[in-house]
Design a protein around this motif. Structure first.
Motif, PDB file in Angstrom:
ATOM      1  N   LEU A 155       0.815  -1.219   0.000  1.00 21.52           N
ATOM      2  CA  LEU A 155       0.000   0.000   0.000  1.00 21.52           C
ATOM      3  C   LEU A 155       0.847   1.267   0.000  1.00 21.52           C
ATOM      4  N   SER A 156       2.174   1.117   0.009  1.00 21.53           N
ATOM      5  CA  SER A 156       3.042   2.280  -0.183  1.00 21.53           C
ATOM      6  C   SER A 156       3.213   2.589  -1.667  1.00 21.53           C
ATOM      7  N   GLY A 157       2.804   1.645  -2.519  1.00 18.16           N
ATOM      8  CA  GLY A 157       2.943   1.816  -3.959  1.00 18.16           C
ATOM      9  C   GLY A 157       4.273   1.353  -4.508  1.00 18.16           C
ATOM     10  N   LYS A 158       5.156   0.833  -3.658  1.00 14.42           N
ATOM     11  CA  LYS A 158       6.500   0.524  -4.166  1.00 14.42           C
ATOM     12  C   LYS A 158       6.556  -0.696  -5.072  1.00 14.42           C
ATOM     13  N   TYR A 159       5.499  -1.527  -5.053  1.00 14.52           N
ATOM     14  CA  TYR A 159       5.476  -2.684  -5.946  1.00 14.52           C
ATOM     15  C   TYR A 159       4.673  -2.423  -7.216  1.00 14.52           C
ATOM     16  N   LEU A 160       4.166  -1.196  -7.349  1.00 11.27           N
ATOM     17  CA  LEU A 160       3.451  -0.817  -8.565  1.00 11.27           C
ATOM     18  C   LEU A 160       4.445  -0.337  -9.624  1.00 11.27           C
ATOM     19  N   PRO A 161       4.047  -0.289 -10.896  1.00 16.33           N
ATOM     20  CA  PRO A 161       4.935   0.244 -11.928  1.00 16.33           C
ATOM     21  C   PRO A 161       5.447   1.630 -11.543  1.00 16.33           C
ATOM     22  N   GLY A 162       6.760   1.805 -11.623  1.00 19.44           N
ATOM     23  CA  GLY A 162       7.362   3.074 -11.227  1.00 19.44           C
ATOM     24  C   GLY A 162       7.897   3.073  -9.819  1.00 19.44           C
ATOM     25  N   GLY A 163       7.488   2.086  -9.012  1.00 23.23           N
ATOM     26  CA  GLY A 163       8.007   1.982  -7.653  1.00 23.23           C
ATOM     27  C   GLY A 163       9.348   1.284  -7.647  1.00 23.23           C
ATOM     28  N   ASP A 164      10.074   1.365  -6.516  1.00 25.67           N
ATOM     29  CA  ASP A 164      11.402   0.750  -6.494  1.00 25.67           C
ATOM     30  C   ASP A 164      11.335  -0.767  -6.359  1.00 25.67           C
ATOM     31  N   ILE A 181      -5.652  13.555  -3.781  1.00 25.40           N
ATOM     32  CA  ILE A 181      -5.831  14.427  -2.618  1.00 25.40           C
ATOM     33  C   ILE A 181      -4.504  14.947  -2.076  1.00 25.40           C
ATOM     34  N   GLY A 182      -3.417  14.716  -2.824  1.00 31.56           N
ATOM     35  CA  GLY A 182      -2.124  15.257  -2.440  1.00 31.56           C
ATOM     36  C   GLY A 182      -1.443  14.532  -1.300  1.00 31.56           C
ATOM     37  N   MET A 183      -1.700  13.235  -1.153  1.00 29.31           N
ATOM     38  CA  MET A 183      -1.053  12.436  -0.119  1.00 29.31           C
ATOM     39  C   MET A 183      -0.201  11.347  -0.757  1.00 29.31           C
ATOM     40  N   GLN A 184       0.748  10.850  -0.006  1.00 31.68           N
ATOM     41  CA  GLN A 184       1.471   9.660  -0.424  1.00 31.68           C
ATOM     42  C   GLN A 184       0.587   8.433  -0.172  1.00 31.68           C
ATOM     43  N   PRO A 185       0.711   7.387  -0.986  1.00 38.73           N
ATOM     44  CA  PRO A 185      -0.115   6.193  -0.758  1.00 38.73           C
ATOM     45  C   PRO A 185       0.022   5.643   0.659  1.00 38.73           C
ATOM     46  N   ALA A 186       1.232   5.648   1.192  1.00 42.47           N
ATOM     47  CA  ALA A 186       1.430   5.130   2.551  1.00 42.47           C
ATOM     48  C   ALA A 186       0.695   5.978   3.581  1.00 42.47           C
ATOM     49  N   GLU A 187       0.678   7.277   3.391  1.00 47.55           N
ATOM     50  CA  GLU A 187      -0.032   8.163   4.324  1.00 47.55           C
ATOM     51  C   GLU A 187      -1.523   7.863   4.334  1.00 47.55           C
ATOM     52  N   LEU A 188      -2.082   7.671   3.158  1.00 57.08           N
ATOM     53  CA  LEU A 188      -3.513   7.351   3.058  1.00 57.08           C
ATOM     54  C   LEU A 188      -3.815   6.044   3.787  1.00 57.08           C
ATOM     55  N   ALA A 189      -3.008   5.013   3.512  1.00 57.88           N
ATOM     56  CA  ALA A 189      -3.248   3.696   4.107  1.00 57.88           C
ATOM     57  C   ALA A 189      -3.106   3.732   5.623  1.00 57.88           C
ATOM     58  N   LEU A 190      -2.077   4.405   6.110  1.00 61.96           N
ATOM     59  CA  LEU A 190      -1.851   4.463   7.550  1.00 61.96           C
ATOM     60  C   LEU A 190      -2.919   5.290   8.252  1.00 61.96           C
ATOM     61  N   SER A 191      -3.233   6.444   7.696  1.00 59.71           N
ATOM     62  CA  SER A 191      -4.228   7.312   8.325  1.00 59.71           C
ATOM     63  C   SER A 191      -5.572   6.610   8.417  1.00 59.71           C
ATOM     64  N   PHE A 192      -5.904   5.822   7.406  1.00 56.32           N
ATOM     65  CA  PHE A 192      -7.160   5.068   7.438  1.00 56.32           C
ATOM     66  C   PHE A 192      -7.199   4.135   8.649  1.00 56.32           C
ATOM     67  N   VAL A 193      -6.137   3.366   8.848  1.00 58.66           N
ATOM     68  CA  VAL A 193      -6.112   2.422   9.978  1.00 58.66           C
ATOM     69  C   VAL A 193      -6.081   3.178  11.298  1.00 58.66           C
ATOM     70  N   TYR A 194      -5.290   4.255  11.362  1.00 56.45           N
ATOM     71  CA  TYR A 194      -5.192   5.026  12.598  1.00 56.45           C
ATOM     72  C   TYR A 194      -6.558   5.536  13.065  1.00 56.45           C
TER      73      TYR A 194
END
Length: 352
Positions: free
Chosen positions: A247-256, A290-303
């Motif tokens: 959910l950080s997006g790093k395994y998507l195309p363009g991620g490391d 919405i101007g967030m990083q994917p990890a921020e969205l995923a974490l904030s949701f759980v928080y």
């Protein structure tokens, strides 16, 4: 940082908990201690580890994480730390841990606790957890209960130590002062209710918490366990909020593309299912809108979930840890939460 009651205990735990499963494999002891110091400086009083860590579990590294945490813990004011660890159970091929172990019986639980106390260099564990059930249940990427797995090749029912017996041993350890409270992990609705029922029926201590996977692509906790958590006041400790980094997006195309899912083949089978990548891409697209990083969205949701007492965050770099903690101050709006629900209906729990 919020501090919340752990179940019905007198413990108050920070809303973020530092997970340690990378310590001793992907992180050196110096890096681990730097993370622990940073977490404490930012209000985190809750540390979670396990005797089988680091991951992936190996004979050459198991217990290393607890030792690293113990070397840090001995320099801290012990009463300010809520320390959690876990006992490995049977049904996984880890013969190097007490010969399997074959059961979560009295001998194995007592040996596990004593070993953890020695490595952690402490007289007591605040929260002791059963890492996974001994009985036959689907776990770690499995999602269907299979009655046939109750029996061996000869048709004999596989034995397992009853929940009542497990509670009796845990009660002994509480009375001896070795553990203060206990909980379960990777548990299912039947198991949670049995632990509660047996405790009430026999006057034994009740479980304080359940540590289960919970994230945008695995929201199975909501089906039945959320109600149990609410009505029985059993705290959810949500692990893997970033779904092993997916959910950080790093395994998507363009991620490391660098992380546990690629470094350790076969270790992340829960996330090797068809709709994982499309779902992660959809959540990443929403984050960008919405101007967030994917990890921020995923974490904030759980928080923000009402039934999550503490979210277990883990990182392999200080930058990741800083971002994970910073996401606490980035709550999602009602409109964003509605957009997440729309995506959830399209990609419901692709990584059970």
């Amino acid at each position: 940082m919020d501090y919340r009651p752990l179940g019905l205990t007198d413990l108050k735990v920070s809303a973020l908990c530092l997970g340690t499963m990378t310590f001793g494999e992907q992180n050196s002891e110096a890096e681990a201690h730097a993370q622990l110091d940073y977490a404490r400086a930012h209000g985190i009083n809750f540390i979670d580890t396990a005797e089988m860590y680091p991951v992936p579990p190996k004979a050459s590294t198991f217990t290393r994480t607890e030792s690293i945490v113990g070397n840090w813990l001995k320099r801290q004011p012990r009463e300010q730390i809520v320390l959690a660890t876990k006992a490995a159970g049977p049904r996984r091929n880890m013969q190097w841990i007490r010969g399997g172990p074959p059961h979560l019986d009295r001998a194995n639980l007592r040996a596990a606790v004593d070993g953890s106390l020695q490595r952690l260099q402490t007289d007591y564990i605040d929260l002791y957890q059963l890492h996974w059930p001994e009985r036959n249940v689907p776990m770690f990427g499995q999602y269907q209960f299979d009655p046939a797995a109750e029996f061996d090749e000869a048709g004999e029912q596989r034995p397992w130590v009853s929940i009542h017996e497990q509670l009796q041993t845990l009660d002994e350890l509480v009375k001896e002062g070795k553990i203060r409270h206990f909980g379960v992990s990777n548990e299912h609705a039947w198991g949670v209710m049995q632990f509660l029922h047996e405790a009430e029926k026999h006057g034994l201590p009740r479980i304080a918490s359940i540590q289960n996977c919970y994230n945008l692509i695995n929201r199975g906790f909501e089906f039945s366990l959320a109600e149990i958590s609410y009505r029985e006041q059993v705290s959810l400790l949500a692990y893997s909020p970033l779904a092993f980094g997916h959910l950080s997006g790093k395994y998507l195309p363009g991620g490391d593309g660098e992380g546990r899912a690629t470094l350790f083949k076969g270790f992340a089978q829960r996330y090797e299912k068809p709709n994982v990548a499309p779902a992660c891409a959809a959540y990443a697209e929403l984050a960008a809108e919405i101007g967030m990083q994917p990890a921020e969205l995923a974490l904030s949701f759980v928080y923000q979930r009402w039934f999550v007492t503490s979210t277990i965050i883990g990182a392999t770099s200080m930058k990741q840890l800083q971002q994970n903690i910073a996401a606490w101050d980035k709550p999602l709006s009602k409109e964003v939460l509605q957009a997440i629900e729309a995506l959830h209906l399209r990609y419901m729990n692709p990584a059970p």
